[in-house]
Design a protein around this motif. Structure first.
Motif, PDB file in Angstrom:
ATOM      1  N   GLY A   1       0.827  -1.205   0.000  1.00 57.01           N
ATOM      2  CA  GLY A   1       0.000   0.000   0.000  1.00 57.01           C
ATOM      3  C   GLY A   1       0.859   1.251   0.000  1.00 57.01           C
ATOM      4  O   GLY A   1       0.543   2.233  -0.680  1.00 57.01           O
ATOM      5  N   ASN A   2       1.954   1.218   0.742  1.00 53.93           N
ATOM      6  CA  ASN A   2       2.898   2.329   0.722  1.00 53.93           C
ATOM      7  C   ASN A   2       3.577   2.464  -0.632  1.00 53.93           C
ATOM      8  O   ASN A   2       3.719   3.572  -1.166  1.00 53.93           O
ATOM      9  N   LEU A   3       4.033   1.346  -1.194  1.00 58.45           N
ATOM     10  CA  LEU A   3       4.709   1.397  -2.487  1.00 58.45           C
ATOM     11  C   LEU A   3       3.771   1.894  -3.576  1.00 58.45           C
ATOM     12  O   LEU A   3       4.185   2.607  -4.500  1.00 58.45           O
ATOM     13  N   LYS A   4       2.491   1.522  -3.467  1.00 59.32           N
ATOM     14  CA  LYS A   4       1.503   1.980  -4.455  1.00 59.32           C
ATOM     15  C   LYS A   4       1.364   3.507  -4.388  1.00 59.32           C
ATOM     16  O   LYS A   4       1.301   4.189  -5.423  1.00 59.32           O
ATOM     17  N   GLU A   5       1.330   4.060  -3.191  1.00 55.24           N
ATOM     18  CA  GLU A   5       1.222   5.511  -3.042  1.00 55.24           C
ATOM     19  C   GLU A   5       2.502   6.207  -3.482  1.00 55.24           C
ATOM     20  O   GLU A   5       2.463   7.287  -4.075  1.00 55.24           O
TER      21      GLU A   5
ATOM     22  N   GLU B   1      -1.811  -0.978  11.250  1.00 56.76           N
ATOM     23  CA  GLU B   1      -0.528  -0.905  11.943  1.00 56.76           C
ATOM     24  C   GLU B   1       0.630  -1.056  10.963  1.00 56.76           C
ATOM     25  O   GLU B   1       1.607  -0.299  11.002  1.00 56.76           O
ATOM     26  N   ALA B   2       0.549  -2.074  10.082  1.00 56.59           N
ATOM     27  CA  ALA B   2       1.640  -2.332   9.142  1.00 56.59           C
ATOM     28  C   ALA B   2       1.858  -1.146   8.215  1.00 56.59           C
ATOM     29  O   ALA B   2       2.996  -0.763   7.930  1.00 56.59           O
ATOM     30  N   THR B   3       0.775  -0.567   7.743  1.00 54.56           N
ATOM     31  CA  THR B   3       0.879   0.574   6.827  1.00 54.56           C
ATOM     32  C   THR B   3       1.553   1.760   7.499  1.00 54.56           C
ATOM     33  O   THR B   3       2.472   2.379   6.940  1.00 54.56           O
ATOM     34  N   LEU B   4       1.110   2.091   8.698  1.00 55.04           N
ATOM     35  CA  LEU B   4       1.650   3.255   9.399  1.00 55.04           C
ATOM     36  C   LEU B   4       3.095   3.031   9.833  1.00 55.04           C
ATOM     37  O   LEU B   4       3.922   3.952   9.796  1.00 55.04           O
TER      38      LEU B   4
ATOM     39  N   PRO C   1       2.843  12.438   4.327  1.00 53.86           N
ATOM     40  CA  PRO C   1       2.583  11.017   4.130  1.00 53.86           C
ATOM     41  C   PRO C   1       1.259  10.667   3.454  1.00 53.86           C
ATOM     42  O   PRO C   1       1.156   9.602   2.830  1.00 53.86           O
ATOM     43  N   HIS C   2       0.226  11.507   3.579  1.00 54.72           N
ATOM     44  CA  HIS C   2      -1.097  11.148   3.032  1.00 54.72           C
ATOM     45  C   HIS C   2      -1.484   9.738   3.482  1.00 54.72           C
ATOM     46  O   HIS C   2      -1.819   8.867   2.665  1.00 54.72           O
ATOM     47  N   ASN C   3      -1.468   9.524   4.769  1.00 58.00           N
ATOM     48  CA  ASN C   3      -1.698   8.178   5.292  1.00 58.00           C
ATOM     49  C   ASN C   3      -3.086   7.639   4.976  1.00 58.00           C
ATOM     50  O   ASN C   3      -3.278   6.430   4.879  1.00 58.00           O
ATOM     51  N   ASN C   4      -4.074   8.524   4.816  1.00 61.58           N
ATOM     52  CA  ASN C   4      -5.404   8.042   4.460  1.00 61.58           C
ATOM     53  C   ASN C   4      -5.382   7.350   3.102  1.00 61.58           C
ATOM     54  O   ASN C   4      -6.072   6.336   2.901  1.00 61.58           O
ATOM     55  N   VAL C   5      -4.564   7.862   2.175  1.00 61.82           N
ATOM     56  CA  VAL C   5      -4.442   7.223   0.858  1.00 61.82           C
ATOM     57  C   VAL C   5      -3.707   5.889   0.988  1.00 61.82           C
ATOM     58  O   VAL C   5      -4.116   4.885   0.398  1.00 61.82           O
ATOM     59  N   ARG C   6      -2.640   5.863   1.764  1.00 62.64           N
ATOM     60  CA  ARG C   6      -1.887   4.618   1.952  1.00 62.64           C
ATOM     61  C   ARG C   6      -2.759   3.542   2.586  1.00 62.64           C
ATOM     62  O   ARG C   6      -2.710   2.364   2.184  1.00 62.64           O
ATOM     63  N   LEU C   7      -3.527   3.912   3.589  1.00 68.32           N
ATOM     64  CA  LEU C   7      -4.403   2.943   4.247  1.00 68.32           C
ATOM     65  C   LEU C   7      -5.465   2.407   3.292  1.00 68.32           C
ATOM     66  O   LEU C   7      -5.779   1.210   3.298  1.00 68.32           O
TER      67      LEU C   7
END
Length: 589
Positions: A270-274, A355-358, A370-376
């Protein structure tokens, strides 16, 4: 020597056999006559990591270890009223009677009389990868660790074993079940204080010259973690190839093939995709320095960082830097070298997608915005699409990861000191934990050596500066982790409480990679268990030296960590200072 991790998954077969006294008899043998013939994986894990993956251990390849397995004892037991006892006096058919079992050749064990700790390898002698038993020559030796104690035991027997065992602290539904792999002879169980008859232990193979723990000896304390040492553990071997055009699915399968859970794999991808759309040719939008699937920085981890960067890594593998599998392997290389604290956190049992994403964003990607909502959102969609099918389909074609078992340790439990307390920061040596300029004095010569005059400690390790970042933090006492949350608004920085079994509330802060992230009640930990690591300077809130701040609340049971205003107000227990002095003074030099 680099050992390839074999990722072939054997078809599990069951063989119905009658029980026989030719094998080590356990309570579990009597419960189940169906013997599982699958071999269990024995990866080497660096520092504090232990775990059980799904790969198979073919005969003769178990020269590493590092797995958590279920264990039991036989030939005797423990009763609270009468202590340790022998269950019979004729197993093996020789005197002096000592429940000595039979060798791997099926014949009774001979003389000399046992003087050291012994164990039986279960699943008919295959559960740990066909270790050699002692018949006429010395058998293989392993270090067995249980609740902070380690013994060296020699294989003397085999047994049929029985059903696996679930981790009682695993909150998954259904819980992870660990293979039943080891029978401790009751004398060895006694050395470890293995009184319950069954439980989870960690093990790794040791050199044949390692002395076996004598039956009248004392177990050793588990060595402290080597933290985030860059010299330890996995080094990617052959890179392999990606097939098809689905880079997201390929990446997800890759991390599954390395033993990560679907939730952890989804968090990474999910992180790599963002970051890049999982495009190995990606250049950062707007002409920035980011490159590749993880947007490594040009002039940094892409081509300039030492001792290894992606371009240099590609050269060692004769691959293009923009090869997808090469970049995935480099992510894995970094997670095992320099970012091991991230891998430790990702391997936590029961980790959630969130947890893993963050964790991966905060401590590996470390994005500016980070735009964590997009990563999640990306991580959840990836899990929904690939969580079952990609994991079952197996890894991308080719490729392997080797392990340097000579340098790795299954440690990670702090040395238990006076009255069951543990000094909370590695390396747990007076010479390495005292006199760190700018931090609390150890031992403290006054009522308090904390900068605000309260009974608290700021602890680092020599030589100071930023060297403490990544040092393991241990539970000072067994208890339940609670109220773990981001500290000072800094991504990747945390504080938490341990509600301990001594009735006190211990407060830890300026940490990274805690084993529990969430405001509620977390897992129960044992004294000396690794619970977090010292964070970077930003985790202090004022960019002072990286350190662990620890105190305990006053009066007993009240939350630690309360800001004391004015200084000296009894919000922190004043007896914590003499306790810490006592724990510190018990450390070796």
């Amino acid at each position: 020597m680099l050992q390839p991790i074999i990722r072939t998954i054997l078809v599990i077969t069951s063989v119905l056999l009658p029980l026989s006294n030719a094998f080590a008899a356990t309570n579990y043998d009597r419960q189940a006559a169906v013997l599982n013939t699958v071999w269990y994986d024995t990866h080497v894990y660096c520092g504090n990591d232990t775990g059980v993956a799904t790969a198979a251990v073919p005969p003769g390849s178990a020269n590493a270890g590092g797995a958590i397995v279920a264990a039991s004892y036989y030939g005797g037991g423990y009763d609270a009223s009468s202590g340790w006892y022998k269950s019979n006096n004729d197993q093996g058919g020789r005197t002096p009677y000592d429940d000595n079992g039979v060798g791997t050749d099926g014949k009774p064990l001979g003389t000399p009389k046992e003087t050291g700790a012994s164990f039986a390898e279960l699943s008919m002698g295959t559960a740990l990868g066909h270790l050699k038993g002692r018949d006429s020559t010395p058998g293989d030796k392993i270090a067995i660790t249980y609740k902070g104690k380690t013994i060296i035991a020699e294989k003397r027997d085999i047994g049929s074993g029985g059903p696996g065992m679930a981790d009682p602290n695993d909150k998954n539904n259904p819980p992870k079940v660990y293979p039943r792999a080891i029978d401790l002879w009751w004398e060895a169980a006694k050395l470890l204080n293995f009184t319950d008859g069954s439980g989870l232990v960690s093990w790794h193979k040791v050199d044949a010259a390692t002395p076996v723990t004598p039956l009248g000896g004392t177990p050793s304390a588990v060595p402290a973690s080597n933290g985030s040492s860059d010299s330890c553990c996995a080094t990617p071997g052959d890179i392999g190839t990606a097939s098809g055009n689905d880079n997201v699915g390929t990446a997800f399968k890759f991390f599954i093939s390395q033993g990560l859970s679907p939730q952890a794999a989804a968090g990474i991808v999910g992180n790599l995709k963002e970051e890049s759309g999982v495009n190995p040719n990606s250049h950062q939008y707007g002409g920035g320095v980011g490159r590749g699937i993880a947007q490594w920085s040009f002039g940094g981890r892409w081509d300039s960082s030492q001792p290894m960067n992606l371009v240099k890594f590609a050269g060692t593998k004769s691959k293009s830097p923009t090869d997808l599998m090469l970049q995935l392997n480099f992510v894995w290389y970094e997670l095992n070298n320099g970012f091991h604290h991230v891998l430790t956190a990702l391997k936590k049992p029961g980790i959630s997608i969130k947890e893993a994403t963050l964790i991966f964003e905060a401590d590996y990607e470390i994005a500016g915005t980070p735009h964590n909502n997009v990563r999640l959102d990306q991580a959840q969609k990836i899990f929904n699409k690939y969580g079952g099918s990609a994991a079952a389909a197996g890894p991308p074609s080719g490729g392997s990861v080797g392990t340097n078992d000579a340098q790795c340790s299954t440690g990670g439990v702090g040395n238990v000191g006076p009255d069951g307390y543990v000094f909370p920061v590695e390396p747990q040596l007076k010479s390495k934990n005292s006199h760190v300029a700018g931090l609390s004095a150890l031992p403290c010569p006054s009522a308090s050596c904390h900068h605000d005059g309260t009974a608290a400690f700021d602890i680092g390790r020599q030589p100071g500066s930023d060297s403490s970042t990544g040092a393991a933090e241990y539970a000072i006492r067994g208890g339940t982790i609670e109220n773990s949350h981001i500290y000072a608004g800094q991504s990747g920085c945390y504080s938490f409480h341990i509600k301990a079994d001594d009735g006190w509330d211990y407060y830890y802060t300026h940490t990274r990679s805690p084993i529990f992230i969430g405001l509620g009640k977390g897992p129960h930990v044992t004294a000396g268990q690794k619970v977090a690591e010292i964070g970077r300077r930003a985790c202090t809130g004022n960019s002072s030296l990286p350190h662990l701040h620890i105190d305990r609340g006053w009066p007993k049971g009240d939350p630690g960590g309360i800001a004391c205003n004015p200084p000296g107000r009894p919000c922190r227990d004043r007896d914590f200072t003499p306790l810490m002095n006592k724990i510190f003074n018990a450390l070796p030099n």
